[in-house]
Enzyme design. Sequence first.
Site, PDB file in Angstrom:
ATOM      1  CB  ILE A 134      29.295  65.782  56.296  1.00  0.00           C
ATOM      2  CG1 ILE A 134      30.340  65.071  55.427  1.00  0.00           C
ATOM      3  CG2 ILE A 134      29.313  67.296  56.031  1.00  0.00           C
ATOM      4  CD1 ILE A 134      30.148  65.256  53.925  1.00  0.00           C
ATOM      5  N   PRO A 135      28.960  66.800  59.783  1.00  0.00           N
ATOM      6  CG  PRO A 135      30.297  67.826  61.401  1.00  0.00           C
ATOM      7  CD  PRO A 135      30.361  67.117  60.070  1.00  0.00           C
ATOM      8  CB  CYS A 136      24.485  69.181  58.319  1.00  0.00           C
ATOM      9  SG  CYS A 136      23.640  67.605  58.234  1.00  0.00           S
ATOM     10  CG  HIS A 137      24.562  66.807  64.030  1.00  0.00           C
ATOM     11  ND1 HIS A 137      25.317  66.040  63.165  1.00  0.00           N
ATOM     12  CD2 HIS A 137      25.233  66.816  65.213  1.00  0.00           C
ATOM     13  CE1 HIS A 137      26.384  65.588  63.804  1.00  0.00           C
ATOM     14  NE2 HIS A 137      26.371  66.057  65.040  1.00  0.00           N
ATOM     15  NE  ARG A 138      29.580  67.929  65.551  1.00  0.00           N
ATOM     16  CZ  ARG A 138      30.651  67.248  65.229  1.00  0.00           C
ATOM     17  NH1 ARG A 138      31.597  67.795  64.474  1.00  0.00           N
ATOM     18  NH2 ARG A 138      30.812  66.002  65.638  1.00  0.00           N
TER      19      ARG A 138
END
Length: 177
Positions: A134-138
């Site tokens: 779940i790409p919260c780094h984006r």
Amino acid sequence: MYYTTIYQSPLGPLTLACQDDALIGLWMEGQKYFGEGLPAGPPICGSSAVLSAAENWLDRYFSGEKPNPQELTLRPAGTPFRQVLWKLLCEIPYGETTTYGKLARNAAQQMHRPSMSGQAVGGAVGHNPISIIIPCHRVVAANGSLAGYAGGIERKLQLLTLEGVDISRLHMPAGMH
């Protein structure tokens, strides 16, 4: 009852957790909120089909492929508000970023509200229990600041670089140089 395993990644050891037929957690060593949302009781350390699928996903991701979060059954524990935000995170395309403000507008629209607090969005993003997939780094600040990341700003930068994001327009938050 849930299962955990350690996955050795370029970012260091990652702890994966699953329950029944779904992945419920992926945390980096030293990450803020590590293990939040796990069921009570000790885990069973070992492998399962769910953990094997997640490890395969991570192998492909770290080798430069673009696996889709929808390939895995994800079941992060969180409030309905956080669930909406985490679902929106999964819609951010590989190699792209969005801002907390855009995420807040999208969440408000989905929840039929006139507006949404950027702080509330930031809190939900920060409590994401399934990092990387779940790409919260984006998510970055509107001014290009890398802003907070529960796994650490350096790891956020590594993930964005791996995905080919143009990081020349991004910068460390004030006081973190």
